[in-house]
Scaffold this motif. Structure first.
Motif, PDB file in Angstrom:
ATOM      1  N   GLU A 451     -16.913 -13.741  12.213  1.00 18.39           N
ATOM      2  CA  GLU A 451     -17.804 -14.736  10.593  1.00 18.39           C
ATOM      3  C   GLU A 451     -18.659 -15.976  10.802  1.00 18.39           C
ATOM      4  OE1 GLU A 451     -14.322 -13.737  11.718  1.00 18.39           O
ATOM      5  OE2 GLU A 451     -13.797 -12.624  10.122  1.00 18.39           O
ATOM      6  N   MET A 452     -18.609 -16.690  12.182  1.00 19.46           N
ATOM      7  CA  MET A 452     -19.490 -17.657  12.204  1.00 19.46           C
ATOM      8  C   MET A 452     -21.033 -16.989  12.493  1.00 19.46           C
ATOM      9  SD  MET A 452     -17.590 -19.775  15.465  1.00 19.46           S
ATOM     10  CE  MET A 452     -17.167 -18.860  16.396  1.00 19.46           C
ATOM     11  N   LEU A 453     -20.634 -16.315  13.542  1.00 24.47           N
ATOM     12  CA  LEU A 453     -22.434 -15.130  13.350  1.00 24.47           C
ATOM     13  C   LEU A 453     -22.403 -14.298  12.026  1.00 24.47           C
ATOM     14  CD1 LEU A 453     -21.185 -12.621  16.763  1.00 24.47           C
ATOM     15  CD2 LEU A 453     -22.781 -14.779  16.727  1.00 24.47           C
ATOM     16  N   CYS A 454     -22.013 -14.259  11.058  1.00 27.59           N
ATOM     17  CA  CYS A 454     -22.298 -14.202   9.790  1.00 27.59           C
ATOM     18  C   CYS A 454     -22.431 -15.263   8.563  1.00 27.59           C
ATOM     19  CB  CYS A 454     -21.020 -13.279   8.368  1.00 27.59           C
ATOM     20  SG  CYS A 454     -21.014 -11.686   9.751  1.00 27.59           S
ATOM     21  N   GLU A 455     -22.279 -16.211   9.322  1.00 29.90           N
ATOM     22  CA  GLU A 455     -22.641 -17.225   8.446  1.00 29.90           C
ATOM     23  C   GLU A 455     -24.305 -18.208   8.851  1.00 29.90           C
ATOM     24  OE1 GLU A 455     -20.102 -20.498   9.597  1.00 29.90           O
ATOM     25  OE2 GLU A 455     -18.037 -20.187   8.077  1.00 29.90           O
ATOM     26  N   SER A 456     -24.132 -17.356  10.314  1.00 27.93           N
ATOM     27  CA  SER A 456     -25.891 -17.967  10.653  1.00 27.93           C
ATOM     28  C   SER A 456     -26.400 -17.293   9.584  1.00 27.93           C
ATOM     29  CB  SER A 456     -25.555 -17.434  11.617  1.00 27.93           C
ATOM     30  OG  SER A 456     -25.667 -16.417  11.913  1.00 27.93           O
ATOM     31  N   GLU A 457     -26.046 -15.750   9.288  1.00 25.03           N
ATOM     32  CA  GLU A 457     -27.217 -15.016   8.385  1.00 25.03           C
ATOM     33  C   GLU A 457     -27.425 -15.312   6.890  1.00 25.03           C
ATOM     34  OE1 GLU A 457     -28.998 -12.477   9.524  1.00 25.03           O
ATOM     35  OE2 GLU A 457     -28.590 -12.762  11.615  1.00 25.03           O
ATOM     36  N   MET A 458     -26.195 -15.924   6.471  1.00 23.52           N
ATOM     37  CA  MET A 458     -26.339 -16.804   5.358  1.00 23.52           C
ATOM     38  C   MET A 458     -26.344 -17.977   4.573  1.00 23.52           C
ATOM     39  SD  MET A 458     -24.794 -13.290   4.087  1.00 23.52           S
ATOM     40  CE  MET A 458     -24.989 -12.459   5.333  1.00 23.52           C
ATOM     41  N   GLU A 459     -27.706 -18.233   5.469  1.00 21.87           N
ATOM     42  CA  GLU A 459     -27.482 -19.699   5.085  1.00 21.87           C
ATOM     43  C   GLU A 459     -28.336 -19.802   3.866  1.00 21.87           C
ATOM     44  OE1 GLU A 459     -30.915 -20.752   8.428  1.00 21.87           O
ATOM     45  OE2 GLU A 459     -28.770 -20.798   9.628  1.00 21.87           O
ATOM     46  N   VAL A 460     -28.905 -18.698   3.409  1.00 24.60           N
ATOM     47  CA  VAL A 460     -29.828 -19.018   1.937  1.00 24.60           C
ATOM     48  C   VAL A 460     -29.091 -18.353   0.673  1.00 24.60           C
ATOM     49  CG1 VAL A 460     -32.045 -18.874   1.179  1.00 24.60           C
ATOM     50  CG2 VAL A 460     -31.828 -19.502   3.603  1.00 24.60           C
ATOM     51  N   GLU A 461     -28.575 -18.816   0.032  1.00 24.91           N
ATOM     52  CA  GLU A 461     -27.825 -18.219  -1.294  1.00 24.91           C
ATOM     53  C   GLU A 461     -28.973 -17.520  -2.395  1.00 24.91           C
ATOM     54  OE1 GLU A 461     -25.932 -20.912  -3.387  1.00 24.91           O
ATOM     55  OE2 GLU A 461     -24.960 -20.888  -1.991  1.00 24.91           O
ATOM     56  N   GLN A 462     -28.644 -15.939  -2.086  1.00 27.51           N
ATOM     57  CA  GLN A 462     -29.740 -15.007  -3.382  1.00 27.51           C
ATOM     58  C   GLN A 462     -28.588 -14.463  -4.120  1.00 27.51           C
ATOM     59  OE1 GLN A 462     -31.542 -12.434  -0.064  1.00 27.51           O
ATOM     60  NE2 GLN A 462     -33.044 -14.155   0.371  1.00 27.51           N
ATOM     61  N   HIS A 463     -29.593 -14.282  -5.320  1.00 28.76           N
ATOM     62  CA  HIS A 463     -28.862 -13.435  -6.128  1.00 28.76           C
ATOM     63  C   HIS A 463     -28.290 -12.086  -6.081  1.00 28.76           C
ATOM     64  CE1 HIS A 463     -28.697 -17.360  -9.118  1.00 28.76           C
ATOM     65  NE2 HIS A 463     -30.120 -17.264  -8.696  1.00 28.76           N
ATOM     66  N   THR A 464     -29.708 -11.847  -5.344  1.00 31.99           N
ATOM     67  CA  THR A 464     -28.928 -10.413  -3.953  1.00 31.99           C
ATOM     68  C   THR A 464     -28.900 -10.081  -3.502  1.00 31.99           C
ATOM     69  OG1 THR A 464     -31.867 -10.293  -4.645  1.00 31.99           O
ATOM     70  CG2 THR A 464     -30.184  -9.297  -6.521  1.00 31.99           C
ATOM     71  N   CYS A 465     -28.286  -8.902  -2.156  1.00 30.49           N
ATOM     72  CA  CYS A 465     -28.644  -8.969  -1.160  1.00 30.49           C
ATOM     73  C   CYS A 465     -28.482  -7.229  -0.576  1.00 30.49           C
ATOM     74  CB  CYS A 465     -26.952  -9.070  -0.330  1.00 30.49           C
ATOM     75  SG  CYS A 465     -26.023  -8.162  -1.385  1.00 30.49           S
ATOM     76  N   TRP A 466     -28.738  -7.065   0.290  1.00 25.73           N
ATOM     77  CA  TRP A 466     -29.154  -5.863   0.493  1.00 25.73           C
ATOM     78  C   TRP A 466     -27.417  -5.192   1.556  1.00 25.73           C
ATOM     79  CZ3 TRP A 466     -32.446  -1.944   1.460  1.00 25.73           C
ATOM     80  CH2 TRP A 466     -32.278  -1.429   2.191  1.00 25.73           C
ATOM     81  N   SER A 467     -26.612  -4.045   1.035  1.00 31.20           N
ATOM     82  CA  SER A 467     -26.206  -3.138   0.893  1.00 31.20           C
ATOM     83  C   SER A 467     -25.638  -2.312   2.119  1.00 31.20           C
ATOM     84  CB  SER A 467     -25.888  -2.882  -0.772  1.00 31.20           C
ATOM     85  OG  SER A 467     -26.513  -1.566  -0.298  1.00 31.20           O
ATOM     86  N   GLY A 468     -27.189  -2.337   2.609  1.00 32.77           N
ATOM     87  CA  GLY A 468     -26.900  -1.142   4.297  1.00 32.77           C
ATOM     88  C   GLY A 468     -27.818   0.156   3.446  1.00 32.77           C
ATOM     89  N   HIS A 469     -27.823   0.123   2.123  1.00 36.65           N
ATOM     90  CA  HIS A 469     -28.762   1.148   2.205  1.00 36.65           C
ATOM     91  C   HIS A 469     -29.763   0.877   0.806  1.00 36.65           C
ATOM     92  CE1 HIS A 469     -26.372   4.076   4.116  1.00 36.65           C
ATOM     93  NE2 HIS A 469     -25.234   2.653   3.855  1.00 36.65           N
ATOM     94  N   ASP A 470     -29.583  -0.529  -0.171  1.00 35.15           N
ATOM     95  CA  ASP A 470     -30.150  -0.514  -1.199  1.00 35.15           C
ATOM     96  C   ASP A 470     -29.701  -1.988  -2.157  1.00 35.15           C
ATOM     97  OD1 ASP A 470     -31.805  -0.570  -2.689  1.00 35.15           O
ATOM     98  OD2 ASP A 470     -31.485   1.725  -4.477  1.00 35.15           O
ATOM     99  N   VAL A 471     -30.055  -2.525  -2.688  1.00 39.43           N
ATOM    100  CA  VAL A 471     -30.159  -3.557  -2.646  1.00 39.43           C
ATOM    101  C   VAL A 471     -29.504  -3.800  -3.823  1.00 39.43           C
ATOM    102  CG1 VAL A 471     -31.581  -5.816  -4.403  1.00 39.43           C
ATOM    103  CG2 VAL A 471     -33.226  -4.200  -3.074  1.00 39.43           C
ATOM    104  N   ALA A 472     -29.026  -4.770  -3.932  1.00 40.74           N
ATOM    105  CA  ALA A 472     -27.241  -4.845  -4.851  1.00 40.74           C
ATOM    106  C   ALA A 472     -26.997  -6.263  -5.128  1.00 40.74           C
ATOM    107  CB  ALA A 472     -26.203  -4.199  -4.498  1.00 40.74           C
ATOM    108  N   GLU A 473     -26.248  -6.510  -6.048  1.00 37.13           N
ATOM    109  CA  GLU A 473     -25.931  -8.089  -6.617  1.00 37.13           C
ATOM    110  C   GLU A 473     -24.026  -8.035  -5.363  1.00 37.13           C
ATOM    111  OE1 GLU A 473     -24.834  -8.074 -10.269  1.00 37.13           O
ATOM    112  OE2 GLU A 473     -26.301  -7.676 -11.124  1.00 37.13           O
TER     113      GLU A 473
END
Length: 629
Positions: A451-473
């Motif tokens: 979870e700590m490693l993921c927190e560094s990836e989530m520093e910027v809040e966005q309305h959409t994100c990458w789901s691994g295959h496409d853009v999703a909410e």
């Protein structure tokens, strides 16, 4: 006016035409027909040779991870570079998060070892001074023995697996016996300049039969017992700190599987193939991928938490040790134990000599070397106040209460134990308090690392994100737990087994933690809960050995035989409050164990032990000068 009105209409047709010509599933970056942003990100992150990035989107049927319909800015060689880069990035992030923990463990390991070594060195010099003051004929040959004794104690405190206090103390008294026998009990055969082969053989016989002859009484066994109890906490702390450092190093060097690399590339870089270099992965996707990659690290969570709790308890014990079981007092009492052992041999000299002559044969006197210092063969003035604390002497010199109170006062006067600024006892307590508070923050470190490693990836809040295959909410998949069993159902990767290195680290954590809990007598869960409620007061009173007494058999069985099993403890040995000293001092002493008379010199802490034969000469002188009237 007609031309002015037709210009907006023409612009509108151009926009509509461009939208119709752009495919729905293509690169959605700023430049739909260019991979410039992908190439820039590829170069800025130093993923690989920038020549691998195409100038414009295309198709590559050899893609294995970032597969999607339509044009792409990725190639199979770029996927390989992405996989190598993302593995390296993940391991660097793990090292950055564990750097503070690694530094904390390494720094405190070094600090504790330096403190232990300084304390042991000081007590070694104190013990050597005993021979300088009271046993001058043993000075030159006793120094190496004292050094070896405390070197073994130091190795025991450092947590070496092959160290043994019982063997260290046994070897010390085995080597000391020939010196005491030749130069104190039988000085006529003692201090020879060049020992003959016969005398060497006789010394070897003395060493081998020392435990059967039992010249030093119960004192070797008491020394092992007191040191084992008082040094057990320090030794356990050293062993745990060493293992903790090994576990942290193992997690940093753990290899990430190829399946993990594929999941990381899909999470981190497959969006680049679509021209989306700024979008972040969804939180659920990151948690699933990181938990799958670090399942071996997460499995360390429970045993690591137990290790941290035990480290806290050990450091709290060192910080609050009472005078009944403190490490400083136990090491200080080594001098008194050695002195009492030598005095015991002097008091039982005739019996010891007769037994040795039966077993090893008589020893012929050899050429003597003159000594500038007076010998202490029969009349020995001890410089330590502990000489009146042995059971057989206390029954002759004074009542038990006086014999118990006087040495305590003299000990405080000769060896002030009150902490002053800068002394090692104070620094040990301060070090332990600081470490106890610092290590507590890392109790759930490995459980929370994904979870700590993921927190560094989530520093910027966005309305959409990458789901691994496409853009999703948001992430539509199910987030699974971090255990190996839960990871069997991870939707992002196939998790079969954990890293063998981490599996071995987990087994060592569980084994050593349980082993130390049993050795220290802390394995009882009920007692542990009581001590936690009392705020560690039980640790203060009992230290590392409240559950271990003479009846439990925790002492070194077989260290001494004969009369070594029937004597009371020395007053200076660190004992727990459960052991009542007055009953032991009143224990009846067999007639053949009674000591010769002692003369207490008024105004001095010394006690002079006088052998019966030495009284003959002054009596003859008095009778020769007496004339009847």
């Amino acid at each position: 006016m007609f031309r002015a009105a037709s210009q907006p209409a023409d612009l509108l047709w151009v926009i509509l035409l461009s939208l119709l010509l752009v495919p729905e599933s293509g690169c959605r970056g700023a430049g739909a027909d260019s991979c410039h942003e992908v190439k820039t990100a590829y170069m800025m992150r130093q993923i690989g040779p920038v020549e691998l990035v195409p100038d414009s989107p295309g198709t590559d049927e050899s893609l294995r991870v970032c597969v999607h319909p339509g044009p792409t800015c990725c190639t199979s060689k770029m996927e390989d570079s992405y996989m190598a880069a993302v593995r390296s990035e993940t391991q660097q992030k793990m090292q950055s998060y564990s750097f503070e923990l690694k530094y904390l463990i390494a720094g405190n390991t070094k600090a504790y070892q330096e403190t232990f070594e300084s304390l042991v060195s000081f007590m070694s010099n104190m013990t050597s001074s005993l021979f300088d003051s009271a046993y001058s004929t043993l000075v030159s040959d006793s120094r190496p023995l004292v050094f070896q004794l405390f070197d073994g104690i130091k190795r025991h405190l450092s947590g070496e697996s092959n160290s043994s206090l019982e063997n260290t103390v046994r070897r010390f008294y085995n080597d000391l016996f020939p010196l005491v026998y030749r130069r104190l009990l039988n000085p006529g055969i003692g201090h020879m300049s060049h020992q003959s082969p016969a005398s060497t053989t006789h010394d070897d016989c003395l060493r081998m039969t020392r435990q059967d002859v039992s010249p030093f009484g119960p004192h070797p066994r008491l020394l092992v017992s007191s040191l084992s109890r008082a040094l057990g906490v320090g030794r356990a702390l050293s062993r745990l700190l060493r293992l903790a450092g090994e576990v942290v190093n193992a997690t940093e060097k753990a290899t990430l599987s190829r399946e993990c690399g594929r999941g990381l590339v899909r999470m981190q870089y497959c969006s680049h193939c679509r021209g989306l270099t700024l979008i972040r992965p969804c939180t659920g996707l990151c948690v699933n991928v990181m938990r799958g990659c670090l399942v071996g690290v997460s499995e360390l969570g429970a045993p690591w938490g137990s290790l941290v709790v035990l480290l806290q308890r050990l450091s709290a014990t060192l910080a609050t040790s009472s005078n009944h079981n403190s490490m400083e007092l136990a090491l200080l009492a080594v001098r008194n134990h050695v002195n009492d052992a030598i005095l015991h041999a002097q008091l039982h000299g005739p019996r010891i000599t007769a037994t040795v002559e039966k077993v090893c044969g008589p020893q012929e006197p050899g050429p003597m070397t003159t000594s500038s210092k007076p010998t202490t063969s029969h009349v020995t003035a001890s410089v330590t106040p502990s000489t009146s604390l042995t059971s057989e002497r206390s029954t002759v010199t004074s009542p038990p209460s006086a014999a118990h109170q006087r040495p305590q006062q003299q000990t405080r006067r000769l060896f002030p134990l009150k902490g002053s600024r800068g002394d090692k006892s104070r620094s040990l307590k301060k070090l332990s308090r600081e470490f106890e508070g610092s290590i507590q923050r890392y109790q759930w470190f490995f459980s929370e690392l994904p979870e700590m490693l993921c927190e560094s990836e989530m520093e910027v809040e966005q309305h959409t994100c990458w789901s691994g295959h496409d853009v999703a909410e948001s992430y539509a998949g199910r987030v699974v737990g971090s255990s190996l069993k839960a990871q069997r159902e991870n939707p992002e990767m196939t998790v079969r087994n954990t890293d063998p290195v981490l599996k071995g680290a987990k087994q060592r954590l569980e084994q050593l933690t349980q082993e130390l809990l049993v050795e220290l007598g802390w394995a009882s869960k009920a007692r542990g809960r009581v001590e936690e409620e009392e705020g560690g007061s039980a640790d203060t009173e009992g230290g590392s050995g409240n559950d271990c007494d003479d009846e439990d058999g925790c002492e070194a069985s077989g260290e001494e035989n004969g009369d070594e099993t029937g004597h009371s403890a020395s007053g200076h040995s660190p004992e727990t409050k459960k052991e009542a000293r007055p009953p032991l001092l009143h224990r009846p002493v067999p007639p053949h164990h009674l000591s010769p008379p002692q003369v207490v010199v008024r105004g001095s802490a010394h006690i002079v032990a006088v052998e019966p034969l030495t009284l003959v000469t002054p009596l003859l002188l008095l009778l020769s000068t007496w004339e009847p009237r």
